[in-house]
Motif scaffolding. Sequence first.
Motif, PDB file in Angstrom:
ATOM      1  N   ALA A  68      33.866  37.836  28.530  1.00 28.04           N
ATOM      2  CA  ALA A  68      33.290  37.851  27.176  1.00 28.04           C
ATOM      3  C   ALA A  68      34.357  38.042  26.101  1.00 28.04           C
ATOM      4  CB  ALA A  68      32.246  38.967  27.108  1.00 28.04           C
ATOM      5  N   GLY A  69      35.580  37.587  26.395  1.00 28.08           N
ATOM      6  CA  GLY A  69      36.670  37.747  25.434  1.00 28.08           C
ATOM      7  C   GLY A  69      36.746  36.587  24.453  1.00 28.08           C
ATOM      8  N   THR A  70      37.979  36.284  24.044  1.00 31.71           N
ATOM      9  CA  THR A  70      38.213  35.228  23.047  1.00 31.71           C
ATOM     10  C   THR A  70      37.484  33.941  23.412  1.00 31.71           C
ATOM     11  OG1 THR A  70      40.384  36.164  22.635  1.00 31.71           O
ATOM     12  CG2 THR A  70      40.054  33.892  21.912  1.00 31.71           C
ATOM     13  N   MET A  71      37.641  33.506  24.660  1.00 35.74           N
ATOM     14  CA  MET A  71      37.026  32.234  25.036  1.00 35.74           C
ATOM     15  C   MET A  71      35.574  32.389  25.429  1.00 35.74           C
ATOM     16  SD  MET A  71      39.223  30.130  24.321  1.00 35.74           S
ATOM     17  CE  MET A  71      38.406  28.643  24.876  1.00 35.74           C
ATOM     18  N   ASP A 104      32.900  45.754  25.985  1.00 31.55           N
ATOM     19  CA  ASP A 104      33.333  44.347  26.024  1.00 31.55           C
ATOM     20  C   ASP A 104      32.200  43.447  25.484  1.00 31.55           C
ATOM     21  OD1 ASP A 104      35.135  42.271  26.938  1.00 31.55           O
ATOM     22  OD2 ASP A 104      33.836  41.979  28.680  1.00 31.55           O
ATOM     23  N   ALA A 107      35.672  32.742  32.309  1.00 32.25           N
ATOM     24  CA  ALA A 107      36.708  32.919  31.272  1.00 32.25           C
ATOM     25  C   ALA A 107      37.286  34.327  31.355  1.00 32.25           C
ATOM     26  CB  ALA A 107      36.126  32.641  29.885  1.00 32.25           C
ATOM     27  N   ILE A 108      37.788  34.689  32.546  1.00 37.03           N
ATOM     28  CA  ILE A 108      38.452  35.993  32.727  1.00 37.03           C
ATOM     29  C   ILE A 108      39.963  35.755  32.603  1.00 37.03           C
ATOM     30  CG2 ILE A 108      36.533  36.798  34.182  1.00 37.03           C
ATOM     31  CD1 ILE A 108      38.534  36.666  36.586  1.00 37.03           C
ATOM     32  N   GLU A 127      43.973  35.008  32.784  1.00 29.51           N
ATOM     33  CA  GLU A 127      44.676  33.917  33.485  1.00 29.51           C
ATOM     34  C   GLU A 127      45.569  34.467  34.600  1.00 29.51           C
ATOM     35  OE1 GLU A 127      44.048  30.817  33.000  1.00 29.51           O
ATOM     36  OE2 GLU A 127      45.834  29.555  32.926  1.00 29.51           O
ATOM     37  N   HIS A 159      43.459  36.914  40.825  1.00 29.49           N
ATOM     38  CA  HIS A 159      42.261  37.532  40.289  1.00 29.49           C
ATOM     39  C   HIS A 159      41.107  36.529  40.213  1.00 29.49           C
ATOM     40  CE1 HIS A 159      41.196  41.190  38.087  1.00 29.49           C
ATOM     41  NE2 HIS A 159      40.174  40.432  37.787  1.00 29.49           N
ATOM     42  N   LYS A 160      41.410  35.339  39.744  1.00 30.55           N
ATOM     43  CA  LYS A 160      40.360  34.309  39.646  1.00 30.55           C
ATOM     44  C   LYS A 160      39.875  33.950  41.052  1.00 30.55           C
ATOM     45  CE  LYS A 160      41.812  31.994  35.262  1.00 30.55           C
ATOM     46  NZ  LYS A 160      40.805  32.271  34.252  1.00 30.55           N
ATOM     47  N   ASN A 200      37.722  28.154  33.112  1.00 30.41           N
ATOM     48  CA  ASN A 200      38.300  27.740  31.830  1.00 30.41           C
ATOM     49  C   ASN A 200      39.810  28.000  31.812  1.00 30.41           C
ATOM     50  OD1 ASN A 200      38.102  26.906  29.026  1.00 30.41           O
ATOM     51  ND2 ASN A 200      38.481  29.034  28.489  1.00 30.41           N
ATOM     52  N   SER A 254      43.743  27.848  31.526  1.00 30.34           N
ATOM     53  CA  SER A 254      44.537  27.082  30.562  1.00 30.34           C
ATOM     54  C   SER A 254      45.476  26.092  31.235  1.00 30.34           C
ATOM     55  CB  SER A 254      45.406  28.020  29.725  1.00 30.34           C
ATOM     56  OG  SER A 254      44.612  28.887  28.978  1.00 30.34           O
ATOM     57  N   HIS A 282      38.329  22.966  30.766  1.00 25.31           N
ATOM     58  CA  HIS A 282      39.202  23.679  29.826  1.00 25.31           C
ATOM     59  C   HIS A 282      38.751  23.451  28.384  1.00 25.31           C
ATOM     60  CE1 HIS A 282      43.304  24.029  27.681  1.00 25.31           C
ATOM     61  NE2 HIS A 282      42.756  25.217  27.766  1.00 25.31           N
ATOM     62  N   PHE A 283      38.073  24.475  27.849  1.00 29.48           N
ATOM     63  CA  PHE A 283      37.661  24.453  26.436  1.00 29.48           C
ATOM     64  C   PHE A 283      38.844  24.917  25.597  1.00 29.48           C
ATOM     65  CE2 PHE A 283      32.931  24.186  26.514  1.00 29.48           C
ATOM     66  CZ  PHE A 283      32.719  24.294  27.886  1.00 29.48           C
ATOM     67  N   ASN A 320      40.237  26.849  21.971  1.00 29.52           N
ATOM     68  CA  ASN A 320      39.854  27.974  21.110  1.00 29.52           C
ATOM     69  C   ASN A 320      39.856  27.559  19.632  1.00 29.52           C
ATOM     70  OD1 ASN A 320      39.421  30.630  20.224  1.00 29.52           O
ATOM     71  ND2 ASN A 320      41.600  31.036  20.101  1.00 29.52           N
TER      72      ASN A 320
HETATM   73  N1  LIG Z   1      42.733  32.435  24.292  1.00 23.40           N
HETATM   74  C1  LIG Z   1      42.878  31.114  24.273  1.00 23.40           C
HETATM   75  O1  LIG Z   1      43.299  30.514  23.269  1.00 23.40           O
HETATM   76  C2  LIG Z   1      42.487  30.289  25.483  1.00 23.40           C
HETATM   77  C3  LIG Z   1      42.223  28.915  25.301  1.00 23.40           C
HETATM   78  C4  LIG Z   1      41.790  28.167  26.400  1.00 23.40           C
HETATM   79  C5  LIG Z   1      41.682  28.766  27.652  1.00 23.40           C
HETATM   80  N2  LIG Z   1      41.975  30.096  27.782  1.00 23.40           N
HETATM   81  C6  LIG Z   1      41.798  30.678  29.116  1.00 23.40           C
HETATM   82  O2  LIG Z   1      40.504  31.320  29.152  1.00 23.40           O
HETATM   83  C7  LIG Z   1      40.547  32.442  30.033  1.00 23.40           C
HETATM   84  C8  LIG Z   1      40.155  33.681  29.264  1.00 23.40           C
HETATM   85  O3  LIG Z   1      41.064  33.894  28.209  1.00 23.40           O
HETATM   86  P1  LIG Z   1      40.701  34.778  26.926  1.00 23.40           P
HETATM   87  O4  LIG Z   1      41.751  34.476  25.910  1.00 23.40           O
HETATM   88  O5  LIG Z   1      39.270  34.625  26.585  1.00 23.40           O
HETATM   89  O6  LIG Z   1      40.954  36.247  27.532  1.00 23.40           O
HETATM   90  P2  LIG Z   1      40.455  37.648  26.941  1.00 23.40           P
HETATM   91  O7  LIG Z   1      41.441  38.645  27.427  1.00 23.40           O
HETATM   92  O8  LIG Z   1      40.169  37.546  25.490  1.00 23.40           O
HETATM   93  O9  LIG Z   1      39.046  37.909  27.673  1.00 23.40           O
HETATM   94  C9  LIG Z   1      38.929  38.070  29.060  1.00 23.40           C
HETATM   95  C10 LIG Z   1      37.556  38.620  29.397  1.00 23.40           C
HETATM   96  O10 LIG Z   1      37.487  38.656  30.822  1.00 23.40           O
HETATM   97  C11 LIG Z   1      36.815  39.828  31.236  1.00 23.40           C
HETATM   98  N3  LIG Z   1      37.785  40.626  32.000  1.00 23.40           N
HETATM   99  C12 LIG Z   1      38.828  41.331  31.553  1.00 23.40           C
HETATM  100  N4  LIG Z   1      39.488  41.900  32.568  1.00 23.40           N
HETATM  101  C13 LIG Z   1      38.830  41.520  33.680  1.00 23.40           C
HETATM  102  C14 LIG Z   1      38.988  41.796  35.022  1.00 23.40           C
HETATM  103  N5  LIG Z   1      39.976  42.565  35.468  1.00 23.40           N
HETATM  104  N6  LIG Z   1      38.108  41.226  35.904  1.00 23.40           N
HETATM  105  C15 LIG Z   1      37.115  40.439  35.488  1.00 23.40           C
HETATM  106  N7  LIG Z   1      36.910  40.168  34.177  1.00 23.40           N
HETATM  107  C16 LIG Z   1      37.747  40.700  33.310  1.00 23.40           C
HETATM  108  C17 LIG Z   1      36.331  40.534  29.997  1.00 23.40           C
HETATM  109  O11 LIG Z   1      35.004  40.102  29.735  1.00 23.40           O
HETATM  110  C18 LIG Z   1      37.284  40.052  28.931  1.00 23.40           C
HETATM  111  O12 LIG Z   1      36.666  40.125  27.669  1.00 23.40           O
HETATM  112  C19 LIG Z   1      41.970  32.477  30.606  1.00 23.40           C
HETATM  113  O13 LIG Z   1      41.991  31.800  31.810  1.00 23.40           O
HETATM  114  C20 LIG Z   1      42.783  31.750  29.540  1.00 23.40           C
HETATM  115  O14 LIG Z   1      43.970  31.195  30.043  1.00 23.40           O
HETATM  116  C21 LIG Z   1      42.359  30.875  26.733  1.00 23.40           C
END
Ligand SMILES: NC(=O)c1ccc[n+]([C@@H]2O[C@H](COP(=O)([O-])OP(=O)(O)OC[C@H]3O[C@@H](n4cnc5c(N)ncnc54)[C@H](O)[C@@H]3O)[C@@H](O)[C@H]2O)c1
Length: 318
Positions: free
Chosen positions: A14-17, A41, A92-93, A95, A99-100, A120, A122, A143-144, A146
């Motif tokens: 539930a983070g950025t993506m 979160d 979207a946890i 990268e 872990h994935k 999702n 990157s 891959h969405f 941001n």
């Molecule tokens: N931020 C970007 O611009 C962007 C763009 C495209 C793809 N991505 C990819 O999307 C994925 C998520 O990135 P993000 O920027 O949203 O990350 P983020 O850190 O903002 O959010 C990650 C979310 O994952 C969950 N989380 C956190 N730690 C965890 C754990 N240990 N186990 C399970 N869940 C956990 C939580 O809900 C957390 O909010 C990554 O694979 C990243 O590479 C990111």
Amino acid sequence: MDSGPYQPVAVLGAGTMGHSIALAAALAGRPVRLWGISPEDLAQARRRILEKLRTLSAEGALPAGEEGVLNRIKFVESLSAGVDGAVLIVEAIPEDLAHKQAFFCDVESQCGRDAVIASNSSGLSPTAIFERIASPDRALVAHFWNPAHLMPLVEVVPGRCTHPNAIRRVIDTVGQMGKRAIVVHKEVPGYIGNRLQYALFREAQYLLEQGVASAADIDLAAELTLGRRLGVTGPFRTADMGGLDVFEAISAYLFPTLSAGREPGGELRALVSQGAVGEKAGRGFYPWPDEEMRRMDGARERDLIRRWVQDRDASTDE
Ligand SMILES: NC(=O)c1ccc[n+]([C@@H]2O[C@H](COP(=O)([O-])OP(=O)(O)OC[C@H]3O[C@@H](n4cnc5c(N)ncnc54)[C@H](O)[C@@H]3O)[C@@H](O)[C@H]2O)c1
């Protein structure tokens, strides 16, 4: 299973993506389950979604009320409630490959047998991400970009075992969310968009380190030259329109001089080691006082919303 427009989508993380992918699906009328790791979160994701909805509303881009969209999203802390009944699951946890891989074993043990499972990531290999699950035929990368509710393209990257049916279903579902999808036929790190982005970023760092121009002027050169055209014509169409003979002649003398650096640039490394990691730290290549942060975030979001509305109106006119 039916992947029709009213079937639920699960977004895990539930983070950025995660929050913006959930919003993209809810804006398209889908029921969404958004899974996060803790109540904090999820509360933050809810706040961020509401903020984005208010901005859309203030820009006149949200025909109905904000509440209707928000109500389509169920915020859940249990993974089984998250994936329950979902036809598409988007993870979207963070990268981190190991872990994935472990996370998808849990997801697979709790989701429906017909659900398509997407990451999702990157740029990680989908074959590697899904190598520990029993049904990699229904799994792939989607891959969405941001912010996912406004960016119009999704890169679909099948792994070695992905069945064409899973590819088609993801393309249909993201299409219903107003996104164009492209299929990446070979697993390459960073897929397409990030490879292009990082090729430009590597050269920009090189120019800065060689003292060719300031960071602000390198940014301006990108924004007001390539940036102006790139939304209309990509590299190949641009070359066709400029004349391939010209592009060949320039490539011949320019390519040997371009950065072939194999590591992050020195300036980037120095900033990161000082904790100057950009906007979120108040300092990066630029200083980021609060007022500047608000100005740039607002300017970028308004521009993306304007284009998002244009795309939406164009697709309803078709
Ligand atoms: N931020 C970007 O611009 C962007 C763009 C495209 C793809 N991505 C990819 O999307 C994925 C998520 O990135 P993000 O920027 O949203 O990350 P983020 O850190 O903002 O959010 C990650 C979310 O994952 C969950 N989380 C956190 N730690 C965890 C754990 N240990 N186990 C399970 N869940 C956990 C939580 O809900 C957390 O909010 C990554 O694979 C990243 O590479 C990111």
